[in-house]
Design a protein around this motif. Structure first.
Motif, mmCIF file in Angstrom:
data_model
loop_
_atom_site.group_PDB
_atom_site.id
_atom_site.type_symbol
_atom_site.label_atom_id
_atom_site.label_comp_id
_atom_site.label_asym_id
_atom_site.label_seq_id
_atom_site.Cartn_x
_atom_site.Cartn_y
_atom_site.Cartn_z
ATOM 1 N N SER A 129 2.177 1.666 -3.428
ATOM 2 C CA SER A 129 1.186 2.227 -4.358
ATOM 3 C C SER A 129 1.023 3.729 -4.136
ATOM 4 O O SER A 129 0.849 4.505 -5.089
ATOM 5 C CB SER A 129 -0.153 1.516 -4.186
ATOM 6 N N ARG A 130 1.066 4.159 -2.878
ATOM 7 C CA ARG A 130 0.958 5.591 -2.591
ATOM 8 C C ARG A 130 2.177 6.338 -3.136
ATOM 9 O O ARG A 130 2.063 7.465 -3.648
ATOM 10 C CB ARG A 130 0.828 5.793 -1.082
ATOM 11 N N HIS A 131 3.338 5.712 -3.053
ATOM 12 C CA HIS A 131 4.557 6.324 -3.605
ATOM 13 C C HIS A 131 4.445 6.467 -5.126
ATOM 14 O O HIS A 131 4.804 7.516 -5.691
ATOM 15 C CB HIS A 131 5.760 5.447 -3.236
ATOM 16 N N PHE A 187 0.824 -1.195 0.000
ATOM 17 C CA PHE A 187 0.000 0.000 0.000
ATOM 18 C C PHE A 187 0.869 1.259 0.000
ATOM 19 O O PHE A 187 0.600 2.225 -0.740
ATOM 20 C CB PHE A 187 -0.919 0.005 1.218
ATOM 21 N N ILE A 188 1.914 1.269 0.822
ATOM 22 C CA ILE A 188 2.836 2.414 0.825
ATOM 23 C C ILE A 188 3.511 2.546 -0.539
ATOM 24 O O ILE A 188 3.728 3.670 -1.052
ATOM 25 C CB ILE A 188 3.861 2.251 1.959
ATOM 26 N N SER A 235 1.600 6.598 -6.911
ATOM 27 C CA SER A 235 0.538 7.557 -7.226
ATOM 28 C C SER A 235 1.002 8.978 -6.980
ATOM 29 O O SER A 235 0.658 9.907 -7.738
ATOM 30 C CB SER A 235 -0.693 7.255 -6.366
ATOM 31 N N THR A 236 1.783 9.183 -5.946
ATOM 32 C CA THR A 236 2.300 10.529 -5.673
ATOM 33 C C THR A 236 3.182 11.005 -6.821
ATOM 34 O O THR A 236 3.093 12.170 -7.262
ATOM 35 C CB THR A 236 3.085 10.523 -4.357
ATOM 36 N N ARG A 292 -6.793 4.063 -2.023
ATOM 37 C CA ARG A 292 -6.780 4.851 -0.800
ATOM 38 C C ARG A 292 -7.501 4.168 0.370
ATOM 39 O O ARG A 292 -6.997 4.188 1.501
ATOM 40 C CB ARG A 292 -7.384 6.223 -1.071
ATOM 41 N N HIS A 303 -5.894 1.872 3.517
ATOM 42 C CA HIS A 303 -5.317 2.335 4.784
ATOM 43 C C HIS A 303 -6.204 1.915 5.955
ATOM 44 O O HIS A 303 -5.732 1.294 6.932
ATOM 45 C CB HIS A 303 -5.125 3.846 4.741
ATOM 46 N N TRP A 346 -5.813 5.494 -7.871
ATOM 47 C CA TRP A 346 -5.477 5.852 -6.498
ATOM 48 C C TRP A 346 -6.713 5.959 -5.613
ATOM 49 O O TRP A 346 -6.678 5.640 -4.418
ATOM 50 C CB TRP A 346 -4.674 7.146 -6.473
ATOM 51 N N GLU A 347 -7.821 6.373 -6.176
ATOM 52 C CA GLU A 347 -9.071 6.413 -5.414
ATOM 53 C C GLU A 347 -9.483 5.014 -4.985
ATOM 54 O O GLU A 347 -10.119 4.833 -3.944
ATOM 55 C CB GLU A 347 -10.174 7.064 -6.257
#
Length: 886
Positions: A148-150, A145-146, A152-153, A178, A181, A174-175
């Motif tokens: 994927s957030r990296h 998950f982290i 997407s950022t 999210r 989490h 990303w929606e």
């Protein structure tokens, strides 16, 4: 009939058509139904076949399309190569410009491929994260998950790029990612709230929380302890846990053991995971190593092959941790706070859970299972944190609650037994009816034991004749049997705990002491309840006192509550004598209270038959003629000292038995006492009855001695003196009963003052002989009242025990041995030996027989000897000559 079967009305059908017609309609409907079923089967089969064919066609089309795409790519590459070769001579740009354009084109192409691969990763990550969550690999899911957030950022920072503006799928993906989490955190919290939690799973969850929320280790520790406290509370409250399948309600024992396992497991997890060089610190150190694999390695192989198309910031990305710090003071403070919370829960919820345990067997199972499973040693954790208290929850919380529950069970069982016994006694008192004396002494088939084993049996309930002599009828024996069975259950359950090897000797000794204290308290309350009963008649009083005495004599397990079994004495040691002392004290208390009930019974008997009402208060001539028995006449022959041949004869009349009114009064008392108490009286009760009776009789005779008729008549005084001597002899009033003995002597001296001393000197020996003979004759008839004659050093006052004889039976009722005599046999003339009364009787019978068979000379000699003896005694006492007697 209409052929449209769909529009048929059943009610109208049965009203308008006959049964055969309805049967035809029924058959038609069945035929139509079968046809429809066959059509449905055919249609489903054809459609399924079409679906299979379409699936095969789609698979073939997919293969063909893939082959066609590869061929198109190959043709495209060949065409580009040919085009560059053909236009090589027509280019106008310089080599430098060509290299710049190529680099620019390659950069755009690389950027394009990189963006596509990142989008590809974003689309693959949701399914992969769900897979790790389902497999309870929460750190892996959190790392993805982290990751994927990296990704997407990075894509969102490049949002102004034309390519990104043409690909809105990155933002939409990303929606989708999210909410993971909250999903991962919720799953982690639920796992940490489980009853069963391994160290590896706990470390995985805590590592996931550290990475997910970027919090410090102290916050994770507090969250972990709160969740373990929630698991403890859920176990006590029987709430549905996500790890428990179904809604099956667990037994109390399982919940108690599970709660203990949660507390002990929590300490074990702290010891293994969070202390210095714990498992959590080792895992984080491994993640911080330079050789740790990047997050892309958790992707599938197809995505990992495209890693060279990704930028280094993504391809080499690894989760970052701050070096965790958990000082011992912080861990100690958090643990102390958590222990206070657990103490509050245990004080309410755990205590309520233990209150549901109903028997000792369950408690023993809990202790055995706890000893088997509770093997983790918290000494290392206590030493590392320098705790001033122990972390052994079993010893701190569960053992005191177990001991308290054992005491509650003992007290509750005793209270139930005592209350049921009291209610049964009240029922027996309410149903008390006048006794049937003949039923007590009538021989029954079960009086004699049927075998030697039954004869040697120590159980009091098997001694039927002994119980009947004490007044213990079938309802009382049943009451005692039920009460003793309840006490036996208490003792048996306590045996289970005392035989357990895991319990401490101090706890076992405390339980034995508590049983004794509880028994003493409950028995005292039972005595108080019986004492407070409003008993209106003698039958109710007797029923109450017999029931209370029977509880002591017929309930062997009641004594075991005070005097421990031989198997318990290894724990009690030198305290066995204390238990015997408590038992003797309770027996004395019960004896005292039952004695009060006996006194109420005998007081009623004496009040109903008072000597003031039954005996004449004034002795007149009519009373003398009616009440005084015939006196015996004795002729005394004596020879004159001066004239040896002259014989002087004198005749004296001496009382031979007590007054008729006194005998009748005593017989009425016996009849009344037998009607009220058909069984044998205990010696102490008989002694108290005799003391009260003799005091009333002394008061009566004192009034007669003070009357003018007694003072004026020597014969009346002599008869009253004879009555007092008879009462003193038959009731065995000796010097040991000092007050009563002195009253008898004082009253006898007062009556003797009314008698001529010379006559009394002549009468004294004969009165003593007649008193002995009358006592011997009436002793058997007055057996209910009269005590046993003394034998050797034994006296009547020494047999004043309230308890019955240990084994009363018909033989001991008439025995002349060492046992107490209730109804001694009539005296038998024997050539030698016997009591004083028997010897006196034998002498009198011998004198009378000799008097009838001897010659006048022998008769005269005998009379002369008696006269001389009487005269010599009188003259020697008063110093007078024998002329006075002529």
């Amino acid at each position: 009939m209409s052929t449209n079967l769909l529009n048929l009305n059943v009610d109208v059908l049965f009203e308008q058509h006959s049964v055969p017609e309805i049967d035809v309609v029924h058959k038609k409907i069945q035929t139509v139904v079968e046809n429809k079923r066959e059509e449905l089967r055919t249609m489903v089969g054809e459609r399924y076949r079409d679906l299979l064919k379409a699936a095969d066609t789609i698979a073939a089309m997919q293969t063909s399309a893939g082959t066609l795409i590869e061929q198109v790519r190959f043709i495209h590459a060949n065409c580009r190569s040919l085009n560059e070769q053909q236009l090589l001579g027509f280019k106008t740009t310089t080599p430098t410009e060509v290299s710049v354009l190529e680099r620019k084109a390659n950069k755009q192409l690389t950027n394009y491929y990189s963006t596509m691969v990142q989008i590809k990763l974003l689309t693959s990550l949701p399914e992969l994260i769900w897979t790790h969550i389902d497999h309870e690999q929460f750190y892996a899911a959190t790392e993805l998950f982290i990751f994927s957030r990296h990704i997407s950022t990075g894509l969102q920072l490049d949002a102004k790029n034309a390519l990104m503006q043409q690909l809105p799928v990155a933002r939409k993906q990303w929606e989708i990612l999210r909410p993971f989490h909250a999903t991962i955190k919720q799953a982690v919290l639920l796992v940490l709230e489980r009853e069963e939690l391994s160290a590896e799973m706990a470390v995985d969850c805590m590592q996931s929380l550290l990475l997910l929320d970027k919090c410090d280790l102290g916050q994770v520790l507090q969250m972990f302890l709160q969740l373990r406290a929630a698991a403890f509370l859920n176990c006590l409250q029987q709430q549905k846990s996500p790890v428990v399948e179904g809604d099956r309600k667990r037994r109390v024992k399982e919940r108690i053991l599970a709660s203990l396992h949660i507390l002990s497991g929590t300490m074990e997890l702290l010891d293994k995971c969070l202390l210095a060089d714990g498992l959590l610190f080792r895992r984080i150190a491994d993640c911080l190593e330079p050789t740790a694999p990047p997050s892309i390695q958790r992707m599938d192989s197809s995505e990992r092959q495209l890693a060279h198309l990704l930028p280094d910031i993504i391809a080499s990305y690894r989760p970052k941790f701050e070096t965790p710090q958990l000082p011992e003071t912080k861990l100690r403070d958090a643990l102390e706070k958590w222990l206070k919370q657990i103490d509050e829960m245990a004080a309410t919820q755990l205590q309520q859970l233990f209150a549901l345990v109903s028997n000792m067997q369950t408690i023993q199972d809990i202790k055995t299972a706890a000893q088997d499973k509770h093997k983790h040693n918290c000494a290392h954790l206590e030493q590392q944190l320098k705790l001033p208290y122990s972390l052994d929850f079993y010893a701190r919380k569960y053992v005191p609650l177990i001991n308290a529950r054992v005491r509650e069970i003992i007290c509750s069982s005793w209270t139930t037994a005592r209350q049921q016994a009291y209610e049964r006694v009240c029922q027996l008192v309410a149903e008390a009816s006048p006794p049937q004396p003949l039923d007590i002494w009538r021989e029954q088939s079960r009086d004699l034991p049927l075998s030697l084993a039954a004869a040697l049996n120590d159980q009091q309930t098997s001694k039927h004749l002994a119980n009947r002599t004490k007044g213990y009828d079938a309802p009382i024996i049943k009451l005692c049997a039920n009460f003793d069975a309840q006490l036996a259950a208490i003792v048996q359950e306590l045996n289970l705990l005392l035989d357990e090897q895991t319990s401490r000797a101090e706890d076992k000794l405390a339980l034995i002491g508590f049983l004794r204290e509880t028994a003493q308290q409950q028995l005292t309350e039972l005595i108080g309840q019986l004492k407070a009963l409003e008993l209106s008649n003698s039958q109710a009083l007797l029923c109450a006192l017999r029931s209370s005495l029977a509880l002591v004599e017929l309930c062997p397990h009641l004594k075991l509550c005070f005097c421990q079994q031989s198997s318990w004495r290894q724990w009690t040691g030198n305290l066995t004598s204390a238990g015997i002392e408590h038992w003797q004290r309770m027996c004395a208390l019960l004896e005292e209270e039952t004695m009060q009930l006996w006194l109420r019974v005998i007081d009623r008997v004496l009040a109903t038959h008072s000597c003031a009402d039954k005996l004449p208060q004034n002795i007149t001539h009519d009373v003398v003629l009616r009440d005084f028995p015939l006196w015996q006449t004795h002729t005394l022959d004596q020879r004159d000292e001066e004239e040896q041949e002259s014989v002087v004869q004198s005749t004296v009349r001496i009382p031979s038995q007590p007054r008729f009114s006194l005998q009748n009064y005593l017989f009425q008392l016996i009849h009344e006492l037998t009607a009220a108490v058909p069984q044998t009286l205990p010696p102490k009760v008989q002694h108290a009855f005799n003391q009260k009776l003799l005091k009333d009789l002394l008061t009566h005779y004192q009034a007669l001695a003070d009357s003018e008729g007694t003072k004026a008549s020597q014969n009346i005084a002599l008869q009253l003196y004879f009555d007092l001597k008879f009462l003193q002899r038959v009731f065995a009033v000796t010097r040991e009963s000092r007050t009563l003995y002195e009253e008898f002597q004082s009253l006898q001296r007062k009556l003797r003052d009314y008698i001529d001393p010379f006559d009394f000197e002549l009468f004294a020996e004969h009165i003593t002989t007649h008193v002995s003979r009358s006592t011997a004759r009436l002793h058997g008839e007055l057996g209910v009242l009269t005590p046993a004659p003394p034998q050797g050093s034994q006296t009547a006052a020494s047999t004043t025990a309230l308890a019955h004889e240990s084994d009363p039976n018909v033989l001991c009722l008439s025995s002349s041995g060492s046992t107490s005599l209730w109804f001694p046999l009539l005296p038998i003339v024997m050539p030698q030996g016997g009591s004083d009364a028997t010897n006196s009787e034998r002498k009198l019978l011998t004198m009378e027989s000799e008097k009838a068979s001897t010659t006048p000379t022998r008769k005269a000699a005998a009379r002369k000897a008696d006269a001389n003896k009487s005269k010599s005694g009188a003259t020697s006492f008063f110093g007078m000559s024998q002329e006075w007697f002529r």
